[in-house]
Scaffold this motif. Structure first.
Motif, PDB file in Angstrom:
ATOM      1  N   LEU A  81     -25.087 -22.683  15.780  1.00 51.68           N
ATOM      2  CA  LEU A  81     -25.164 -21.408  14.589  1.00 51.68           C
ATOM      3  C   LEU A  81     -25.067 -22.191  13.598  1.00 51.68           C
ATOM      4  CD1 LEU A  81     -22.864 -19.049  16.320  1.00 51.68           C
ATOM      5  CD2 LEU A  81     -25.211 -19.117  16.679  1.00 51.68           C
ATOM      6  N   SER A  82     -25.655 -21.288  12.268  1.00 53.99           N
ATOM      7  CA  SER A  82     -25.370 -21.769  10.965  1.00 53.99           C
ATOM      8  C   SER A  82     -24.031 -21.671  10.763  1.00 53.99           C
ATOM      9  CB  SER A  82     -26.142 -20.471  10.039  1.00 53.99           C
ATOM     10  OG  SER A  82     -25.549 -20.522   8.712  1.00 53.99           O
ATOM     11  N   VAL A  83     -23.350 -22.724   9.859  1.00 55.57           N
ATOM     12  CA  VAL A  83     -21.911 -22.811   9.729  1.00 55.57           C
ATOM     13  C   VAL A  83     -21.553 -21.977   8.903  1.00 55.57           C
ATOM     14  CG1 VAL A  83     -20.062 -24.237   8.504  1.00 55.57           C
ATOM     15  CG2 VAL A  83     -22.059 -25.497  10.224  1.00 55.57           C
ATOM     16  N   ASP A  84     -22.505 -21.411   7.770  1.00 55.76           N
ATOM     17  CA  ASP A  84     -22.109 -20.259   6.738  1.00 55.76           C
ATOM     18  C   ASP A  84     -22.161 -18.865   7.293  1.00 55.76           C
ATOM     19  OD1 ASP A  84     -21.801 -22.409   4.739  1.00 55.76           O
ATOM     20  OD2 ASP A  84     -23.809 -22.049   4.082  1.00 55.76           O
ATOM     21  N   ASP A  85     -23.022 -18.638   7.991  1.00 59.59           N
ATOM     22  CA  ASP A  85     -23.240 -17.256   8.543  1.00 59.59           C
ATOM     23  C   ASP A  85     -21.876 -17.150   9.686  1.00 59.59           C
ATOM     24  OD1 ASP A  85     -25.557 -16.836   7.563  1.00 59.59           O
ATOM     25  OD2 ASP A  85     -26.720 -16.906   9.045  1.00 59.59           O
ATOM     26  N   THR A  86     -21.641 -18.091  10.415  1.00 59.77           N
ATOM     27  CA  THR A  86     -20.712 -17.964  11.384  1.00 59.77           C
ATOM     28  C   THR A  86     -19.152 -17.706  10.582  1.00 59.77           C
ATOM     29  OG1 THR A  86     -21.951 -19.309  12.895  1.00 59.77           O
ATOM     30  CG2 THR A  86     -19.590 -18.973  13.553  1.00 59.77           C
ATOM     31  N   ALA A  87     -19.005 -18.469   9.370  1.00 65.63           N
ATOM     32  CA  ALA A  87     -17.834 -18.319   8.935  1.00 65.63           C
ATOM     33  C   ALA A  87     -17.806 -16.702   8.204  1.00 65.63           C
ATOM     34  CB  ALA A  87     -17.915 -19.285   7.626  1.00 65.63           C
ATOM     35  N   GLY A  88     -18.590 -16.163   8.062  1.00 69.47           N
ATOM     36  CA  GLY A  88     -18.734 -14.843   7.684  1.00 69.47           C
ATOM     37  C   GLY A  88     -18.402 -13.923   8.717  1.00 69.47           C
ATOM     38  N   VAL A  89     -18.932 -14.244   9.850  1.00 70.64           N
ATOM     39  CA  VAL A  89     -18.428 -13.324  11.296  1.00 70.64           C
ATOM     40  C   VAL A  89     -17.093 -13.669  11.444  1.00 70.64           C
ATOM     41  CG1 VAL A  89     -19.248 -12.901  13.513  1.00 70.64           C
ATOM     42  CG2 VAL A  89     -20.922 -13.172  11.821  1.00 70.64           C
ATOM     43  N   VAL A  90     -16.664 -14.886  11.604  1.00 74.39           N
ATOM     44  CA  VAL A  90     -15.183 -15.217  11.629  1.00 74.39           C
ATOM     45  C   VAL A  90     -14.256 -14.517  10.779  1.00 74.39           C
ATOM     46  CG1 VAL A  90     -13.376 -16.830  11.849  1.00 74.39           C
ATOM     47  CG2 VAL A  90     -15.643 -17.240  12.957  1.00 74.39           C
ATOM     48  N   ALA A  91     -14.732 -14.403   9.588  1.00 73.21           N
ATOM     49  CA  ALA A  91     -13.731 -13.623   8.422  1.00 73.21           C
ATOM     50  C   ALA A  91     -13.678 -12.320   8.904  1.00 73.21           C
ATOM     51  CB  ALA A  91     -14.225 -14.125   7.164  1.00 73.21           C
ATOM     52  N   ALA A  92     -14.883 -11.561   9.293  1.00 68.53           N
ATOM     53  CA  ALA A  92     -14.949 -10.146   9.647  1.00 68.53           C
ATOM     54  C   ALA A  92     -13.928 -10.019  10.677  1.00 68.53           C
ATOM     55  CB  ALA A  92     -16.288  -9.662   9.644  1.00 68.53           C
ATOM     56  N   ILE A  93     -13.924 -10.819  11.723  1.00 64.29           N
ATOM     57  CA  ILE A  93     -13.126 -10.560  12.802  1.00 64.29           C
ATOM     58  C   ILE A  93     -11.775 -10.524  12.452  1.00 64.29           C
ATOM     59  CG2 ILE A  93     -12.482 -11.713  15.139  1.00 64.29           C
ATOM     60  CD1 ILE A  93     -15.510 -12.322  15.530  1.00 64.29           C
ATOM     61  N   ARG A  94     -11.440 -11.818  11.607  1.00 63.91           N
ATOM     62  CA  ARG A  94      -9.927 -11.741  11.304  1.00 63.91           C
ATOM     63  C   ARG A  94      -9.536 -10.720  10.311  1.00 63.91           C
ATOM     64  NH1 ARG A  94      -7.495 -16.220  13.155  1.00 63.91           N
ATOM     65  NH2 ARG A  94      -8.814 -18.014  13.855  1.00 63.91           N
ATOM     66  N   ARG A  95     -10.459 -10.146   9.630  1.00 68.03           N
ATOM     67  CA  ARG A  95      -9.970  -9.048   8.949  1.00 68.03           C
ATOM     68  C   ARG A  95      -9.800  -7.910   9.569  1.00 68.03           C
ATOM     69  NH1 ARG A  95     -14.067 -10.880   5.309  1.00 68.03           N
ATOM     70  NH2 ARG A  95     -15.477  -9.403   6.192  1.00 68.03           N
ATOM     71  N   ARG A  96     -10.260  -7.445  10.677  1.00 66.57           N
ATOM     72  CA  ARG A  96     -10.196  -6.598  11.605  1.00 66.57           C
ATOM     73  C   ARG A  96      -9.000  -6.691  12.740  1.00 66.57           C
ATOM     74  NH1 ARG A  96     -14.168  -2.787  14.490  1.00 66.57           N
ATOM     75  NH2 ARG A  96     -12.223  -1.736  14.897  1.00 66.57           N
ATOM     76  N   PHE A  97      -8.962  -7.876  13.065  1.00 66.43           N
ATOM     77  CA  PHE A  97      -8.122  -8.165  14.085  1.00 66.43           C
ATOM     78  C   PHE A  97      -7.275  -9.509  13.823  1.00 66.43           C
ATOM     79  CE2 PHE A  97     -12.155  -6.764  15.816  1.00 66.43           C
ATOM     80  CZ  PHE A  97     -11.476  -5.132  16.300  1.00 66.43           C
ATOM     81  N   PRO A  98      -6.257  -9.496  12.764  1.00 69.93           N
ATOM     82  CA  PRO A  98      -5.448 -10.512  12.540  1.00 69.93           C
ATOM     83  C   PRO A  98      -4.968 -11.298  13.566  1.00 69.93           C
ATOM     84  CG  PRO A  98      -4.831  -8.560  11.141  1.00 69.93           C
ATOM     85  CD  PRO A  98      -5.761  -8.100  12.271  1.00 69.93           C
ATOM     86  N   VAL A 158      -6.230 -12.256  16.291  1.00 76.99           N
ATOM     87  CA  VAL A 158      -7.098 -12.881  17.186  1.00 76.99           C
ATOM     88  C   VAL A 158      -7.029 -14.363  17.427  1.00 76.99           C
ATOM     89  CG1 VAL A 158      -8.951 -13.227  15.519  1.00 76.99           C
ATOM     90  CG2 VAL A 158      -9.650 -12.967  17.716  1.00 76.99           C
ATOM     91  N   TYR A 159      -7.268 -14.978  18.463  1.00 72.81           N
ATOM     92  CA  TYR A 159      -7.241 -16.414  18.941  1.00 72.81           C
ATOM     93  C   TYR A 159      -8.235 -16.910  18.616  1.00 72.81           C
ATOM     94  CZ  TYR A 159      -2.591 -15.491  21.280  1.00 72.81           C
ATOM     95  OH  TYR A 159      -1.273 -15.047  21.503  1.00 72.81           O
ATOM     96  N   GLY A 160      -8.650 -18.185  17.983  1.00 76.11           N
ATOM     97  CA  GLY A 160      -9.656 -18.786  17.602  1.00 76.11           C
ATOM     98  C   GLY A 160      -9.475 -20.342  18.354  1.00 76.11           C
ATOM     99  N   PRO A 161     -10.667 -20.986  18.089  1.00 79.40           N
ATOM    100  CA  PRO A 161     -10.708 -22.239  18.773  1.00 79.40           C
ATOM    101  C   PRO A 161      -9.709 -23.244  17.960  1.00 79.40           C
ATOM    102  CG  PRO A 161     -12.898 -21.621  18.127  1.00 79.40           C
ATOM    103  CD  PRO A 161     -11.920 -20.526  17.593  1.00 79.40           C
ATOM    104  N   HIS A 162      -9.119 -24.142  18.684  1.00 78.71           N
ATOM    105  CA  HIS A 162      -8.187 -25.235  18.082  1.00 78.71           C
ATOM    106  C   HIS A 162      -9.153 -25.933  17.218  1.00 78.71           C
ATOM    107  CE1 HIS A 162      -4.679 -24.008  20.250  1.00 78.71           C
ATOM    108  NE2 HIS A 162      -5.403 -24.312  21.484  1.00 78.71           N
ATOM    109  N   LYS A 163     -10.285 -26.316  17.730  1.00 81.40           N
ATOM    110  CA  LYS A 163     -11.297 -26.900  16.881  1.00 81.40           C
ATOM    111  C   LYS A 163     -12.551 -26.292  16.878  1.00 81.40           C
ATOM    112  CE  LYS A 163     -13.680 -31.641  16.298  1.00 81.40           C
ATOM    113  NZ  LYS A 163     -13.781 -32.693  16.891  1.00 81.40           N
TER     114      LYS A 163
END
Length: 323
Positions: A178-195, A197-202
């Motif tokens: 994926l686009s690194v920048d696009d994905t960062a925006g989607v991840v930020a949106a997920i974390r705002r709604r669901f603080p 949430v578990y993410g990848p270690h890397k």
């Protein structure tokens, strides 16, 4: 009467590095070639081994037979290679049921995402997969878990539309290309709604995707135009073109071969950027540079943003016997 020789206009080509084949692509191609050497043709390959017609045609000429579904392979012990993008669990299960010799060329970094999704599922979490619907990698990752265990997220708007109880355990994984920048925006949106949430270690976006995008970001603002050598169905190549566009390059085009160049878009250039998607061989980059050299007085400058030394070994069944 002696003709006056045509003077070519000067053109500086900024050649991005890293570019082209990544370790996962090299391994996948090596797997098909090793299987052909070990078992002889035909070797069946489910889906394009990597998204590049030049590579696929070269392997087909050596005896690889490309199929879209497993039932296109004959019954028996014929070797069947699964592409670098990964496959749903149902595919190797079907291969075993038919006694096919299944050889998995899934990129180890894609396999890492599969394992992460499985672990989250075992721990009772709903898995959010950030990716592009219908892409083989996304199909393969979703197919690691039962129906309903994975929810596909393509955009920040998809995050806003999620209807989940506030106490639902969640985790996210991503497609590797994926686009690194696009994905960062989607991840930020997920974390705002669901603080919680578990993410990848890397991060799941692979090193090759990240490095190639960073090189394009460096080069694109300095160029009148930029060419990404790659196939239309290559996700990582499409993202490179988008990155160049966003970085301010006036013309960014995805080109499979030199014969596909629309020369009306590449007139009057002084600086051209060139890169290649992770499934595009270097010979195609050279072909593009040669095509411009026929029209311009070309000088080539390498712009390097990272060194890559990643290597993935062949599957055990294809490794040469120990001495």
């Amino acid at each position: 009467m002696t003709e006056t020789p045509t003077i070519k206009p000067p053109l500086k080509i900024l050649l991005c590095a890293p570019r082209g084949f990544c370790a996962g692509v090299v391994r996948a191609i090596d797997i098909v070639e090793a299987a052909l050497k070990r078992f002889g043709p035909p070797v069946y390959v489910r889906h394009e081994i990597v998204h590049n017609r030049f590579v696929v045609d070269a392997l087909r000429a050596k005896g690889a037979v490309f199929i879209e579904e497993l039932d296109e392979a004959p019954d028996g012990d014929a070797p069947v290679v699964f592409s670098a993008h990964g496959v749903p669990k149902s595919v190797p299960e079907a291969a075993r049921a038919r006694n096919l010799l299944a050889i998995d060329a899934t990129c180890p970094l894609v396999t890492k995402v599969h394992r992460e999704a499985e672990i989250h599922h075992k721990r009772g979490r709903l898995v959010l997969l950030i990716g592009h619907a219908g892409h083989p990698e996304v199909v393969g990752t979703m197919g690691q878990l039962p129906d309903g265990a994975v929810t596909l997220i393509e955009t920040e708007a998809d995050v806003a539309r999620l209807s989940l109880p506030p106490d639902r355990d969640l985790a996210y994984v991503t497609q590797t290309t994926l686009s690194v920048d696009d994905t960062a925006g989607v991840v930020a949106a997920i974390r705002r709604r669901f603080p919680a949430v578990y993410g990848p270690h890397k991060e799941d976006i692979c090193y090759a995707t990240t490095n190639r995008q960073e090189a394009v970001k460096r080069v694109a603002p300095e160029c009148d135009a930029l060419i990404v050598v790659g196939a239309e169905n290559s996700s990582n190549s499409q993202r490179l073109r988008e990155v160049a566009e966003r970085a301010g390059c006036p013309v960014s085009r995805l080109v499979a071969r030199a014969t596909d160049i629309d020369w009306s878009e590449f007139t009057g250039l002084s600086t051209l950027g060139v890169t290649a998607g992770a499934s595009a061989p270097e010979v195609l980059v050279e072909e593009i540079v040669d095509a411009f050299s026929a029209r311009y007085a070309v000088t080539v400058e390498m712009v390097s943003t990272a060194d890559e030394s990643v290597f993935f070994p062949l599957p055990r069944e294809l490794r040469p016997p120990a001495a």
